[in-house]
Design a protein around this motif. Structure first.
Motif, PDB file in Angstrom:
ATOM      1  N   GLU A 132      12.067   7.603   8.066  1.00 39.44           N
ATOM      2  CA  GLU A 132      10.870   6.795   8.843  1.00 39.44           C
ATOM      3  C   GLU A 132      10.770   5.344   7.956  1.00 39.44           C
ATOM      4  O   GLU A 132      10.815   4.324   8.224  1.00 39.44           O
ATOM      5  CB  GLU A 132       9.657   7.199   8.964  1.00 39.44           C
ATOM      6  N   TRP A 133      10.617   5.615   6.519  1.00 42.17           N
ATOM      7  CA  TRP A 133      10.504   4.529   5.519  1.00 42.17           C
ATOM      8  C   TRP A 133      11.903   3.544   5.802  1.00 42.17           C
ATOM      9  O   TRP A 133      11.581   2.172   5.855  1.00 42.17           O
ATOM     10  CB  TRP A 133      10.407   5.259   4.253  1.00 42.17           C
ATOM     11  N   GLU A 134      12.874   4.140   5.750  1.00 40.08           N
ATOM     12  CA  GLU A 134      14.231   3.217   5.827  1.00 40.08           C
ATOM     13  C   GLU A 134      14.365   2.629   7.180  1.00 40.08           C
ATOM     14  O   GLU A 134      14.947   1.508   7.378  1.00 40.08           O
ATOM     15  CB  GLU A 134      15.286   4.107   5.499  1.00 40.08           C
ATOM     16  N   ASN A 135      14.071   3.330   8.558  1.00 40.95           N
ATOM     17  CA  ASN A 135      14.202   2.642   9.636  1.00 40.95           C
ATOM     18  C   ASN A 135      13.378   1.547  10.052  1.00 40.95           C
ATOM     19  O   ASN A 135      13.596   0.505  10.632  1.00 40.95           O
ATOM     20  CB  ASN A 135      13.880   3.906  10.857  1.00 40.95           C
ATOM     21  N   ASN A 136      12.097   1.634   9.416  1.00 40.81           N
ATOM     22  CA  ASN A 136      10.936   0.176   9.879  1.00 40.81           C
ATOM     23  C   ASN A 136      10.965   0.118  11.084  1.00 40.81           C
ATOM     24  O   ASN A 136      10.835  -0.909  11.548  1.00 40.81           O
ATOM     25  CB  ASN A 136      11.434  -0.761   8.924  1.00 40.81           C
ATOM     26  N   SER A 177       8.873   0.400  15.027  1.00 43.02           N
ATOM     27  CA  SER A 177       7.444   0.099  15.470  1.00 43.02           C
ATOM     28  C   SER A 177       6.472   1.164  14.940  1.00 43.02           C
ATOM     29  O   SER A 177       6.910   2.434  15.093  1.00 43.02           O
ATOM     30  CB  SER A 177       7.482  -0.187  16.894  1.00 43.02           C
ATOM     31  N   GLN A 178       5.237   0.880  14.679  1.00 42.47           N
ATOM     32  CA  GLN A 178       4.232   1.848  14.390  1.00 42.47           C
ATOM     33  C   GLN A 178       4.668   2.495  13.098  1.00 42.47           C
ATOM     34  O   GLN A 178       4.284   3.953  12.892  1.00 42.47           O
ATOM     35  CB  GLN A 178       3.741   2.751  15.451  1.00 42.47           C
ATOM     36  N   ASN A 179       5.398   2.025  12.266  1.00 51.26           N
ATOM     37  CA  ASN A 179       5.990   2.782  11.256  1.00 51.26           C
ATOM     38  C   ASN A 179       4.975   3.262  10.207  1.00 51.26           C
ATOM     39  O   ASN A 179       4.784   4.370   9.801  1.00 51.26           O
ATOM     40  CB  ASN A 179       7.163   1.707  10.541  1.00 51.26           C
ATOM     41  N   ALA A 180       4.045   2.528   9.659  1.00 55.53           N
ATOM     42  CA  ALA A 180       3.044   3.066   8.840  1.00 55.53           C
ATOM     43  C   ALA A 180       2.208   4.125   9.387  1.00 55.53           C
ATOM     44  O   ALA A 180       1.961   4.892   8.848  1.00 55.53           O
ATOM     45  CB  ALA A 180       2.087   1.738   8.696  1.00 55.53           C
ATOM     46  N   ASP A 231       0.689  -1.264  -0.059  1.00 57.48           N
ATOM     47  CA  ASP A 231      -0.159   0.056   0.062  1.00 57.48           C
ATOM     48  C   ASP A 231       0.878   1.302  -0.113  1.00 57.48           C
ATOM     49  O   ASP A 231       0.285   2.506  -0.058  1.00 57.48           O
ATOM     50  CB  ASP A 231      -0.796   0.126   1.199  1.00 57.48           C
ATOM     51  N   ILE A 232       2.112   1.282   0.214  1.00 50.34           N
ATOM     52  CA  ILE A 232       3.152   2.462   0.117  1.00 50.34           C
ATOM     53  C   ILE A 232       4.317   2.126  -0.457  1.00 50.34           C
ATOM     54  O   ILE A 232       4.907   1.106  -0.251  1.00 50.34           O
ATOM     55  CB  ILE A 232       2.988   2.986   1.715  1.00 50.34           C
ATOM     56  N   LEU A 233       4.838   3.215  -1.010  1.00 51.52           N
ATOM     57  CA  LEU A 233       6.255   3.104  -1.665  1.00 51.52           C
ATOM     58  C   LEU A 233       6.888   4.435  -1.481  1.00 51.52           C
ATOM     59  O   LEU A 233       6.207   5.371  -2.167  1.00 51.52           O
ATOM     60  CB  LEU A 233       6.193   2.570  -2.990  1.00 51.52           C
ATOM     61  N   ILE A 234       8.012   4.851  -0.925  1.00 52.55           N
ATOM     62  CA  ILE A 234       8.570   5.837  -0.701  1.00 52.55           C
ATOM     63  C   ILE A 234      10.184   5.843  -1.192  1.00 52.55           C
ATOM     64  O   ILE A 234      10.564   4.966  -0.796  1.00 52.55           O
ATOM     65  CB  ILE A 234       8.502   6.253   0.944  1.00 52.55           C
ATOM     66  N   SER A 235      10.460   6.579  -2.087  1.00 54.33           N
ATOM     67  CA  SER A 235      11.807   6.912  -2.285  1.00 54.33           C
ATOM     68  C   SER A 235      12.369   8.140  -2.688  1.00 54.33           C
ATOM     69  O   SER A 235      11.603   9.194  -3.093  1.00 54.33           O
ATOM     70  CB  SER A 235      11.969   5.936  -3.791  1.00 54.33           C
ATOM     71  N   ARG A 236      13.716   8.346  -2.630  1.00 53.25           N
ATOM     72  CA  ARG A 236      14.200   9.593  -3.511  1.00 53.25           C
ATOM     73  C   ARG A 236      14.116   9.515  -4.953  1.00 53.25           C
ATOM     74  O   ARG A 236      13.984   8.310  -5.406  1.00 53.25           O
ATOM     75  CB  ARG A 236      15.560   9.639  -2.783  1.00 53.25           C
ATOM     76  N   PHE A 237      14.060  10.629  -5.418  1.00 54.57           N
ATOM     77  CA  PHE A 237      13.290  10.642  -6.874  1.00 54.57           C
ATOM     78  C   PHE A 237      14.407   9.898  -7.983  1.00 54.57           C
ATOM     79  O   PHE A 237      14.064   9.040  -8.776  1.00 54.57           O
ATOM     80  CB  PHE A 237      12.879  11.806  -7.279  1.00 54.57           C
ATOM     81  N   LEU A 263       4.286   7.268   9.145  1.00 54.65           N
ATOM     82  CA  LEU A 263       4.351   7.778   7.842  1.00 54.65           C
ATOM     83  C   LEU A 263       3.128   8.591   7.326  1.00 54.65           C
ATOM     84  O   LEU A 263       3.121   9.421   6.762  1.00 54.65           O
ATOM     85  CB  LEU A 263       4.525   6.620   6.815  1.00 54.65           C
ATOM     86  N   ARG A 264       1.897   7.886   7.940  1.00 57.14           N
ATOM     87  CA  ARG A 264       0.499   8.671   7.795  1.00 57.14           C
ATOM     88  C   ARG A 264       0.382   9.969   8.331  1.00 57.14           C
ATOM     89  O   ARG A 264      -0.069  10.999   7.556  1.00 57.14           O
ATOM     90  CB  ARG A 264      -0.452   7.720   8.008  1.00 57.14           C
ATOM     91  N   ILE A 265       0.974  10.088   9.420  1.00 63.43           N
ATOM     92  CA  ILE A 265       0.674  11.318  10.122  1.00 63.43           C
ATOM     93  C   ILE A 265       1.852  12.323   9.566  1.00 63.43           C
ATOM     94  O   ILE A 265       1.641  13.256   9.252  1.00 63.43           O
ATOM     95  CB  ILE A 265       1.541  11.235  11.533  1.00 63.43           C
ATOM     96  N   LEU A 266       3.054  11.947   8.988  1.00 69.76           N
ATOM     97  CA  LEU A 266       3.922  12.832   8.269  1.00 69.76           C
ATOM     98  C   LEU A 266       3.395  13.237   6.755  1.00 69.76           C
ATOM     99  O   LEU A 266       3.295  14.186   6.452  1.00 69.76           O
ATOM    100  CB  LEU A 266       5.537  12.011   8.075  1.00 69.76           C
TER     101      LEU A 266
END
Length: 295
Positions: free
Chosen positions: A145-149, A151-154, A20-26, A157-160
């Motif tokens: 946050e994406w890279e650290n993985n 607890s409560q990571n997702a 449901d989510i993918l984050i990356s530097r462009f 990410l939603r909050i940010l």
């Protein structure tokens, strides 16, 4: 339904297990997915912040100059492509429609933001200088946050991500509290949602007016007052947009596209398209598939 262009989901463009989510530097994302330069669709939301680069990017056949600290937002189903002139970097976030549903009581919360309306003119935003640093800092926090993985990571990410969306949305709405939408604004939004569902089957304003329990004259008056156009024009514009999307697929002939859009024959479809665009569907296809079209 026939799909006009390649359609990608998050799983097919991600090396990660997140559905449901993918984050990356462009820059590394672009290097890994060179096939995404050509016109394609996503079945997910797509957000890009450019921090360096130049060239063009195109969303639903509207072209924009790439600029540092420009952000663009796309909803599922839109067609886009890139043509960069130099090294380009920034951040990219892809997320599914379901990503916020388990987190927020309102499953349609992303629709509250004007840039997720599907209207291209609201989707590309040049950020003012005073928020460059704050927005950059939030995107950096998202990457970490994406890279650290942790607890409560997702949820983090939603909050940010919501912090990004709300901060940018305030640029157009202002920082003051907005009052509730007027009755006519609510009706217009409902009309636009109904078009998205029924545009291949319902072609006349009276059909939508009946679904909204108002008269066709009232519906036309609302569209004229709030958008400066007739209700029928909104319906035709959505049909033309889908026709353009389908025409980018060389595997589909004009008759197949006409049938998909519920025209009786391709002759009527061709006349309809040419009246709106000034060229035939075949001519549009030839232009759009020209490799220099977006350069």
């Amino acid at each position: 339904m026939i799909q006009g262009t390649p359609v990608y989901d998050i799983c097919t463009i991600s090396d990660f297990s997140h559905d449901d989510i993918l984050i990356s530097r462009f820059a590394p994302y672009l290097e890994q997915h060179k096939n995404l330069y050509a016109a394609h669709r996503h079945n997910f939301y797509h957000v890009v912040l450019f921090t360096a680069g130049a060239g063009k990017h195109t969303i639903d056949f509207e072209s924009f100059d790439v600029k540092p600290y420009q952000v663009y937002f796309m909803i599922p189903g839109q067609v886009h492509s890139w043509a960069f002139e130099s090294f380009t970097d920034g951040y990219i976030i892809n997320f599914s429609n379901a990503f916020f549903q388990s987190f927020l009581l309102d499953p349609n919360y992303p629709e509250k933001f004007s840039f997720f309306s599907g209207d291209v003119k609201d989707a590309v935003i040049d950020l003012p200088v005073e928020i460059h640093q704050p927005i950059h800092a939030i995107f950096e926090a998202i990457i970490k946050e994406w890279e650290n993985n942790a607890s409560q990571n997702a949820d983090m990410l939603r909050i940010l991500m919501l912090q990004v969306f709300i901060t940018i949305n305030r640029l157009s709405t202002g920082s003051g509290n907005k009052g509730p939408a007027s009755y006519n604004q609510t009706l217009l939004k409902s009309f636009q949602k109904l078009i998205e569902i029924h545009y291949t089957k319902l072609k006349l304003p009276k059909d939508y007016a009946e679904l909204l329990y108002i008269t066709p004259n009232h519906l036309n008056a609302i569209c004229k007052d709030l958008l400066g156009m007739q209700a029928g024009e909104l319906i035709r514009n959505r049909t033309i947009l889908e026709a353009k999307r389908l025409l980018t697929n060389q595997q589909l002939n004009i008759l197949q596209i006409a049938m998909e859009l519920n025209f009786n024959d391709n002759s009527y479809f061709t006349k309809f398209f040419k009246k709106a665009e000034g060229i035939t569907p075949e001519e549009f296809r030839k232009n759009i598939l020209n490799p220099n079209h977006y350069e």
